[in-house]
Design a protein around this motif. Sequence first.
Motif, PDB file in Angstrom:
ATOM      1  N   GLY A   5     -14.129   2.309  -1.659  1.00 20.83           N
ATOM      2  CA  GLY A   5     -15.224   1.517  -2.242  1.00 20.83           C
ATOM      3  C   GLY A   5     -16.393   2.406  -2.615  1.00 20.83           C
ATOM      4  O   GLY A   5     -16.932   2.326  -3.723  1.00 20.83           O
ATOM      5  N   GLU A   6     -16.763   3.295  -1.709  1.00 18.58           N
ATOM      6  CA  GLU A   6     -17.884   4.207  -1.988  1.00 18.58           C
ATOM      7  C   GLU A   6     -17.598   5.082  -3.204  1.00 18.58           C
ATOM      8  O   GLU A   6     -18.511   5.447  -3.943  1.00 18.58           O
ATOM      9  N   LEU A   7     -16.325   5.402  -3.390  1.00 12.65           N
ATOM     10  CA  LEU A   7     -15.954   6.288  -4.498  1.00 12.65           C
ATOM     11  C   LEU A   7     -15.747   5.520  -5.801  1.00 12.65           C
ATOM     12  O   LEU A   7     -15.408   6.109  -6.821  1.00 12.65           O
ATOM     13  N   GLY A   8     -15.902   4.195  -5.735  1.00 18.07           N
ATOM     14  CA  GLY A   8     -15.703   3.382  -6.937  1.00 18.07           C
ATOM     15  C   GLY A   8     -14.240   3.092  -7.221  1.00 18.07           C
ATOM     16  O   GLY A   8     -13.890   2.658  -8.309  1.00 18.07           O
ATOM     17  N   ALA A   9     -13.372   3.329  -6.238  1.00 17.94           N
ATOM     18  CA  ALA A   9     -11.936   3.059  -6.423  1.00 17.94           C
ATOM     19  C   ALA A   9     -11.496   1.919  -5.508  1.00 17.94           C
ATOM     20  O   ALA A   9     -10.363   1.885  -5.044  1.00 17.94           O
ATOM     21  N   ASP A  10     -12.402   0.980  -5.241  1.00 26.20           N
ATOM     22  CA  ASP A  10     -12.102  -0.050  -4.236  1.00 26.20           C
ATOM     23  C   ASP A  10     -10.906  -0.920  -4.606  1.00 26.20           C
ATOM     24  O   ASP A  10     -10.149  -1.340  -3.742  1.00 26.20           O
ATOM     25  N   GLN A  11     -10.718  -1.183  -5.919  1.00 22.23           N
ATOM     26  CA  GLN A  11      -9.589  -2.031  -6.318  1.00 22.23           C
ATOM     27  C   GLN A  11      -8.260  -1.427  -5.889  1.00 22.23           C
ATOM     28  O   GLN A  11      -7.323  -2.152  -5.570  1.00 22.23           O
ATOM     29  N   ALA A  12      -8.216  -0.109  -5.875  1.00 25.42           N
ATOM     30  CA  ALA A  12      -6.958   0.567  -5.563  1.00 25.42           C
ATOM     31  C   ALA A  12      -6.441   0.167  -4.184  1.00 25.42           C
ATOM     32  O   ALA A  12      -5.242   0.101  -3.961  1.00 25.42           O
ATOM     33  N   LEU A  13      -7.343  -0.097  -3.264  1.00 22.60           N
ATOM     34  CA  LEU A  13      -6.905  -0.338  -1.885  1.00 22.60           C
ATOM     35  C   LEU A  13      -7.122  -1.772  -1.401  1.00 22.60           C
ATOM     36  O   LEU A  13      -7.023  -2.035  -0.206  1.00 22.60           O
ATOM     37  N   THR A  14      -7.392  -2.700  -2.331  1.00 21.04           N
ATOM     38  CA  THR A  14      -7.593  -4.076  -1.851  1.00 21.04           C
ATOM     39  C   THR A  14      -6.342  -4.595  -1.151  1.00 21.04           C
ATOM     40  O   THR A  14      -6.419  -5.459  -0.285  1.00 21.04           O
ATOM     41  N   PHE A  15      -5.167  -4.048  -1.499  1.00 18.38           N
ATOM     42  CA  PHE A  15      -3.946  -4.522  -0.829  1.00 18.38           C
ATOM     43  C   PHE A  15      -3.993  -4.229   0.671  1.00 18.38           C
ATOM     44  O   PHE A  15      -3.347  -4.909   1.458  1.00 18.38           O
ATOM     45  N   LEU A  16      -4.779  -3.234   1.080  1.00 17.05           N
ATOM     46  CA  LEU A  16      -4.844  -2.930   2.516  1.00 17.05           C
ATOM     47  C   LEU A  16      -5.552  -4.048   3.289  1.00 17.05           C
ATOM     48  O   LEU A  16      -5.332  -4.230   4.481  1.00 17.05           O
ATOM     49  N   ARG A  17      -6.423  -4.785   2.587  1.00 16.36           N
ATOM     50  CA  ARG A  17      -7.052  -5.930   3.242  1.00 16.36           C
ATOM     51  C   ARG A  17      -5.976  -6.963   3.590  1.00 16.36           C
ATOM     52  O   ARG A  17      -5.985  -7.577   4.644  1.00 16.36           O
ATOM     53  N   GLU A  18      -5.023  -7.117   2.685  1.00 15.08           N
ATOM     54  CA  GLU A  18      -3.920  -8.045   2.925  1.00 15.08           C
ATOM     55  C   GLU A  18      -3.021  -7.519   4.053  1.00 15.08           C
ATOM     56  O   GLU A  18      -2.545  -8.287   4.888  1.00 15.08           O
ATOM     57  N   THR A  61       1.305  -0.423   6.092  1.00 14.37           N
ATOM     58  CA  THR A  61       1.838  -1.301   5.046  1.00 14.37           C
ATOM     59  C   THR A  61       3.302  -1.634   5.323  1.00 14.37           C
ATOM     60  O   THR A  61       3.742  -2.767   5.141  1.00 14.37           O
ATOM     61  N   LYS A  62       4.046  -0.640   5.806  1.00 14.70           N
ATOM     62  CA  LYS A  62       5.463  -0.868   6.090  1.00 14.70           C
ATOM     63  C   LYS A  62       5.608  -1.939   7.183  1.00 14.70           C
ATOM     64  O   LYS A  62       6.431  -2.849   7.064  1.00 14.70           O
ATOM     65  N   ILE A  63       4.778  -1.826   8.220  1.00 16.57           N
ATOM     66  CA  ILE A  63       4.848  -2.816   9.309  1.00 16.57           C
ATOM     67  C   ILE A  63       4.423  -4.194   8.798  1.00 16.57           C
ATOM     68  O   ILE A  63       5.074  -5.200   9.085  1.00 16.57           O
ATOM     69  N   SER A  64       3.343  -4.236   8.030  1.00 18.92           N
ATOM     70  CA  SER A  64       2.908  -5.546   7.530  1.00 18.92           C
ATOM     71  C   SER A  64       3.896  -6.112   6.525  1.00 18.92           C
ATOM     72  O   SER A  64       4.055  -7.329   6.412  1.00 18.92           O
ATOM     73  N   PHE A  65       4.575  -5.251   5.779  1.00 21.89           N
ATOM     74  CA  PHE A  65       5.600  -5.739   4.854  1.00 21.89           C
ATOM     75  C   PHE A  65       6.654  -6.525   5.633  1.00 21.89           C
ATOM     76  O   PHE A  65       6.951  -7.673   5.320  1.00 21.89           O
ATOM     77  N   ILE A  66       7.183  -5.922   6.687  1.00 27.11           N
ATOM     78  CA  ILE A  66       8.263  -6.602   7.408  1.00 27.11           C
ATOM     79  C   ILE A  66       7.716  -7.833   8.141  1.00 27.11           C
ATOM     80  O   ILE A  66       8.405  -8.834   8.289  1.00 27.11           O
ATOM     81  N   ASN A  67       6.455  -7.782   8.545  1.00 31.82           N
ATOM     82  CA  ASN A  67       5.875  -8.962   9.190  1.00 31.82           C
ATOM     83  C   ASN A  67       5.637 -10.092   8.194  1.00 31.82           C
ATOM     84  O   ASN A  67       5.753 -11.269   8.547  1.00 31.82           O
ATOM     85  N   ALA A  68       5.330  -9.749   6.951  1.00 36.91           N
ATOM     86  CA  ALA A  68       5.202 -10.779   5.914  1.00 36.91           C
ATOM     87  C   ALA A  68       6.569 -11.401   5.650  1.00 36.91           C
ATOM     88  O   ALA A  68       6.710 -12.634   5.565  1.00 36.91           O
ATOM     89  N   ILE A  69       7.603 -10.549   5.556  1.00 32.35           N
ATOM     90  CA  ILE A  69       8.964 -11.066   5.363  1.00 32.35           C
ATOM     91  C   ILE A  69       9.357 -11.933   6.550  1.00 32.35           C
ATOM     92  O   ILE A  69      10.024 -12.962   6.406  1.00 32.35           O
ATOM     93  N   SER A  70       8.875 -11.540   7.720  1.00 29.28           N
ATOM     94  CA  SER A  70       9.183 -12.316   8.921  1.00 29.28           C
ATOM     95  C   SER A  70       8.609 -13.738   8.830  1.00 29.28           C
ATOM     96  O   SER A  70       9.225 -14.694   9.295  1.00 29.28           O
TER      97      SER A  70
END
Length: 440
Positions: free
Chosen positions: A281-294, A221-230
């Motif tokens: 997703g299997e645990l029913g907490a998929d919304q928690a990590l949808t940001f990782l798709r981004e 996430t840290k790397i993608s954060f700076i790449n998004a800012i880039s």
Amino acid sequence: MSRITVLGTGYLGATHAACMAELGHEVLGVDVDPSKLARLEAGEVPFYEPGLEEVLQRNLASGRLRFSSSYEEAAKFADIHFLGVGTPQKKGEFAADMRYVDSVIESLAPLLTEPAVIFGKSTVPVGTAERLGARAREIAPAGDGVEVAWNPEFLREGFAVKDTLHPDRLVLGVDRDRPGRAEALAREVYAQLLDEGIPFVRTDLATAELVKASANAFLATKISFINAISEVCEASGADVTVLADAIGHDERIGRRFLNAGIGFGGGCLPKDIRAFMARAGELGADQALTFLREVDNINMRRRTRMVELAREACGSLLGARVAILGAAFKPDSDDVRDSPALNVAGQIQLQGATVNVYDPKAMANSKALFPTLTYSANALEACAGADVVLVLTEWAEFRKLLPADLEGVVRTKSLVDGRNCLRPEDWREAGWTYRGLGRP
Ligand code: UDX
């Protein structure tokens, strides 16, 4: 000193086995791949990892380290077993492929006639350790005498020996319902590290598994954060490298892992964030990590952007000669698994350019994965007659390149720095067109 086995002798296992012997333990490394074992027995590390070969050879010579393909031998040799096999991404899915981990338990547990502790080191979906523990107790003759604990590994390629012998922290997940001997044995095995003051975090099994998954998710996430800012820097004419220095002075943010470029790759971060999403997703907490798709999307977009910059530099990729410096997913590694550099090289070639690739260490692995690219014996040969030079892995050798080195070698003085690792002024002053990612 303890007697231990290390099951699986890939990157993680080979390093762990050699380093545990270095601590003075008697170690048996076990693998099902005879060619891997033969190379290790001959004192040869099957991948490029600075310093590991010396540790391996020293401990083979002392007799503290041996290798074997026999689980019977492993079960007899020790009552402490480290599990270090791979958990690759499943074909066509995000989830981790657990077949190698499962097969270690299926092979070892039926041979355990005496109490034993299995310390899992592989990166696994949360819930795995509990499942493996139940399965091991079910099929082992020693039954409830068999414990499964989780001791995640955080080593970075290129620093594997240092990260194993002097890690930032040791994490040990122990079965809450049957604590047993796991913690006491781990403290014996890692006594030297604990004496050094390395923090020891004892948790339950699920937390230990999640510590690893979330550490990798945070880094990605840290790397993608700076790449998004880039991307925003590119759109507004700002310079992401200066920006990263400036925000990095805030200790809460920190400058490390804020290098914008063509993004992360390798055998861990990409597959680990995907497996983490799948498990949530299997645990029913998929919304928690949808940001990782981004996070994943931002990362993949950097590769496409790099191809666009190469096209802009050449006018058209059709028939262009493109020099590619770097194929490994990062410097000081010969690993090309999910390497952004090779991915970019492949895309550019598919669009009609002739690409010439050079990497100081990853040539053999690159040729095996991408046999259709053209490979050069050195950087100058790769750059001969080039319309554009792309720096895609920040090897020291490339960071030291000077415009004068390539003068008269390339056809056009044009360079795209996919890792923002060169000084734009040096190149521009020498009459080159320099482009970085997220830099004006
Ligand atoms: C990673 C984790 O760091 C390690 O703790 C875990 O155990 C395994 O996965 P590794 O795969 O060896 O280790 O590589 P790392 O050094 O984390 O780099 C990963 C990727 O991120 C590389 O492709 C690198 O080029 C890229 N990266 C890293 C950036 O693009 N920018 C940065 O600022 C840092």
